[in-house]
Design a protein around this motif. Structure first.
Motif, short mmCIF file in Angstrom:
data_model
loop_
_atom_site.label_atom_id
_atom_site.label_comp_id
_atom_site.label_asym_id
_atom_site.label_seq_id
_atom_site.Cartn_x
_atom_site.Cartn_y
_atom_site.Cartn_z
N VAL A 165 19.67 6.34 10.99
CA VAL A 165 18.79 7.17 10.02
C VAL A 165 19.46 8.46 9.60
CG1 VAL A 165 16.84 6.27 11.04
CG2 VAL A 165 17.58 8.30 12.18
N PRO A 166 19.26 9.17 8.59
CA PRO A 166 19.80 10.42 8.16
C PRO A 166 19.43 11.35 9.05
CG PRO A 166 18.24 9.70 6.58
CD PRO A 166 18.30 8.67 7.45
N ARG A 167 20.46 12.17 9.61
CA ARG A 167 20.38 13.25 10.66
C ARG A 167 19.19 14.35 9.97
NH1 ARG A 167 22.77 14.70 15.14
NH2 ARG A 167 24.59 13.26 14.45
N VAL A 168 19.27 14.52 8.71
CA VAL A 168 18.44 15.23 8.28
C VAL A 168 17.53 14.49 7.17
CG1 VAL A 168 17.99 17.22 6.82
CG2 VAL A 168 19.91 17.38 8.24
N GLY A 169 16.25 14.30 7.60
CA GLY A 169 15.81 13.33 6.86
C GLY A 169 14.07 13.11 7.09
N TYR A 170 13.50 12.10 6.53
CA TYR A 170 11.86 11.97 7.07
C TYR A 170 11.74 11.70 8.36
CZ TYR A 170 7.27 10.27 5.68
OH TYR A 170 5.78 10.10 5.41
N PRO A 171 10.98 12.40 9.06
CA PRO A 171 10.88 12.21 10.50
C PRO A 171 10.25 10.83 10.76
CG PRO A 171 9.14 13.92 9.57
CD PRO A 171 9.97 13.45 8.54
N ALA A 172 9.25 10.28 9.92
CA ALA A 172 8.83 8.79 10.10
C ALA A 172 9.72 7.66 10.33
CB ALA A 172 7.84 8.72 8.88
N TYR A 173 11.08 8.03 9.84
CA TYR A 173 11.84 6.86 10.08
C TYR A 173 12.24 6.91 11.58
CZ TYR A 173 13.41 7.61 5.07
OH TYR A 173 13.35 7.72 4.05
N LYS A 174 12.34 8.13 12.41
CA LYS A 174 12.75 7.82 13.80
C LYS A 174 11.49 7.53 14.58
CE LYS A 174 12.52 11.51 16.20
NZ LYS A 174 12.53 12.93 16.50
N ASP A 175 10.41 7.99 14.02
CA ASP A 175 9.06 7.76 14.82
C ASP A 175 8.76 6.11 14.77
OD1 ASP A 175 9.18 10.20 15.64
OD2 ASP A 175 7.59 10.99 14.15
N ILE A 176 8.95 5.68 13.57
CA ILE A 176 8.85 4.12 13.48
C ILE A 176 9.59 3.48 14.13
CG2 ILE A 176 8.84 2.09 11.60
CD1 ILE A 176 7.67 4.08 9.56
N CYS A 177 10.80 3.54 14.19
CA CYS A 177 11.86 3.07 15.13
C CYS A 177 11.52 3.03 16.45
CB CYS A 177 13.23 3.46 14.71
SG CYS A 177 14.00 3.16 13.22
N ARG A 178 10.97 4.07 16.98
CA ARG A 178 10.53 4.29 18.37
C ARG A 178 9.33 3.28 18.65
NH1 ARG A 178 9.83 10.13 21.63
NH2 ARG A 178 9.36 9.03 23.67
N HIS A 227 0.87 -1.22 -0.02
CA HIS A 227 0.08 -0.04 -0.11
C HIS A 227 0.97 1.07 0.10
CE1 HIS A 227 -3.00 -2.83 1.46
NE2 HIS A 227 -3.94 -2.06 0.79
N GLY A 228 2.07 1.05 0.03
CA GLY A 228 3.02 2.27 0.13
C GLY A 228 4.36 2.13 0.91
N ILE A 229 5.20 3.09 0.79
CA ILE A 229 6.44 2.79 1.54
C ILE A 229 6.34 2.91 2.99
CG2 ILE A 229 8.86 3.78 1.78
CD1 ILE A 229 8.70 4.73 -1.05
N LYS A 230 5.59 4.04 3.42
CA LYS A 230 5.77 3.84 5.03
C LYS A 230 5.11 2.85 5.80
CE LYS A 230 3.49 7.50 6.86
NZ LYS A 230 3.13 8.96 7.38
N ASP A 231 3.94 2.25 5.28
CA ASP A 231 3.13 1.34 5.77
C ASP A 231 4.28 -0.13 5.65
OD1 ASP A 231 0.98 2.63 5.61
OD2 ASP A 231 -0.10 1.26 4.55
N ASP A 232 4.77 -0.30 4.54
CA ASP A 232 5.91 -1.44 4.48
C ASP A 232 7.05 -1.19 5.35
OD1 ASP A 232 5.54 -3.96 3.38
OD2 ASP A 232 7.27 -3.72 2.44
N LEU A 233 7.57 -0.07 5.42
CA LEU A 233 8.85 0.34 6.17
C LEU A 233 8.61 -0.08 7.66
CD1 LEU A 233 11.69 1.37 5.87
CD2 LEU A 233 10.69 3.53 6.63
N ALA A 234 7.36 0.25 8.07
CA ALA A 234 7.12 -0.08 9.27
C ALA A 234 6.85 -1.65 9.69
CB ALA A 234 5.90 0.61 9.77
N SER A 235 6.30 -2.16 8.84
CA SER A 235 6.21 -3.75 9.03
C SER A 235 7.22 -4.58 8.96
CB SER A 235 4.86 -4.29 7.96
OG SER A 235 5.55 -4.04 6.51
#
Length: 387
Positions: free
Chosen positions: A147-160, A127-135
């Motif tokens: 994760v890149p210091r300057v980057g898409y905030p969802a990376y950090k939030d999904i990891c947390r 269904h898209g990248i964010k969904d599958d990155l999380a799964s």
């Protein structure tokens, strides 16, 4: 708070170093406690949206949402598919969890034209990248993710969300976590990873038993290395996440795909998890995606070119070099202050750079028409002049 334990077939995870086998069952501690989600901060884009909604008739280029219509041939493919579902002879129920063969084959051919050889069983429709990155990140337990210091905030939030530690990197050589996330072209900066940099990262991942998650959301905008799979050895350690959201205007339709080779150690785990937890993407959506990659490919390319022109217009007004990206990343001093004052003075909503890890910038989306792009560029430029 008690830990959340899930019981599954031992065979599925018996080779997984992140799982403890006990009494013939696998105890998978996917989360430290059942309330972990409550510990994650409000998503940053929701915060900015709350502020933006206070103003009327705002030119909103804060969020990277598409504005141009999808290609007619794509819409017609969806309409035809919907009619098929209304007829007994062509009615379909649940789709395959990993995608229909017709779309998987279209994706294989799309990559073949880039001189990248993949097979249909290495393609997983999502269904898209964010969904599958999380799964995908949910398959690991207690790892460190670079994760890149300057980057898409969802990376950090999904990891947390899944209990992983995040470690920021500025340079490729500093990306030394168990898992490394790369986005190229970058959101928000537009910077691209070249062959040399990607080759170094892949070799390091192979030598250090790392997994590389490559976010290729903007690959259609790139004139460089649009796929990590073009790099020698990448199939052993890299997973490529792709989406038609920005490529073909599918933000309101939702369809993407993940590329993962059997050479990758996570392949079996990912595939089984998909079969367990995913009911697939709708038939109508997949027919539209197929059209976007085949009969409508030239129309889709023209839409991408249109947005790149918007990017160039904003960049020109602001006085910076355009990038192969649908975003404009502008050095501005205090980005949070600029976010508030640009909307208050000029009725234009940008995104403060603090959302992405650098508060001295703002980001403007180029997903807009050319007239709007000029207004956006003029607003940012006018603000810079009074600072």
């Amino acid at each position: 708070m008690e830990e959340a334990a899930f019981f599954v077939d031992e065979e599925l995870f018996k080779h997984d170093r992140h799982v403890t086998i006990k009494s013939g069952k696998a105890y998978i501690f996917c989360m430290k406690n059942i309330y972990r989600g409550m510990d994650v901060d409000e998503y940053v884009f929701e915060k900015t949206n709350t502020y933006i909604r206070k103003f009327d008739k705002v030119i909103d280029v804060s969020i990277g949402d598409v504005t141009e219509p999808i290609a007619k041939k794509v819409a017609e493919a969806g309409a035809k598919a919907a009619i098929e579902l209304s007829e007994k002879k062509s009615m379909r129920g649940y789709p395959p969890h990993d995608g229909y063969k017709f779309l998987k084959n279209a994706i294989v051919n799309y990559y073949l034209k880039k001189n990248i050889v993949i097979t249909a069983d290495q393609v997983f429709v999502t269904h898209g990248i964010k969904d599958d990155l999380a799964s995908t990140l949910s398959l690991f337990d207690g790892i460190t993710v670079s994760v890149p210091r300057v980057g898409y905030p969802a990376y950090k939030d999904i990891c947390r969300l899944f209990g992983h530690k995040t470690k920021y990197y500025d340079k490729a050589e500093d990306a030394d976590g168990d898992v490394v996330i790369i986005c190229s072209p970058s959101n928000p900066t537009g910077e691209e990873w070249g062959v040399e940099l990607l080759s170094h990262t892949i070799k390091s991942a192979i030598n250090n038993n790392r997994i590389v998650l490559f976010d290729a959301a903007y690959e259609a905008f790139s004139d460089g290395v649009g796929s990590v799979l073009s790099i020698e050895g990448a199939k052993k350690v890299a997973i490529e996440f792709c989406s038609l959201s920005k490529t073909a205007g599918f933000t309101g339709i939702r369809c993407g795909y993940t590329l993962l080779s059997q050479e990758n150690s996570i392949y079996g785990r990912y595939k089984r998890a998909k079969a367990i937890a995913c009911n697939g993407v709708s038939y109508v959506t997949q027919r539209m995606a197929e059209a976007a990659l085949t009969i409508a490919k030239d129309d889709v390319k023209n839409i991408v070119k249109y947005y790149l022109r918007s990017q160039a217009i904003i960049s020109q007004e602001v006085g910076i070099q355009p990038t192969n990206s649908p975003y404009v990343w502008v050095k501005i001093g205090d980005g949070d202050k600029a976010f508030r004052q640009i909307i208050e003075r000029y009725n234009v909503a940008v995104m403060p750079g603090s959302a992405f890890g650098d508060g001295s910038y703002v980001r403007a989306s180029a997903f807009c028409d050319h007239v709007t792009a000029k207004k956006v560029g003029e607003a940012i430029s006018a603000y810079k002049k009074i600072q």
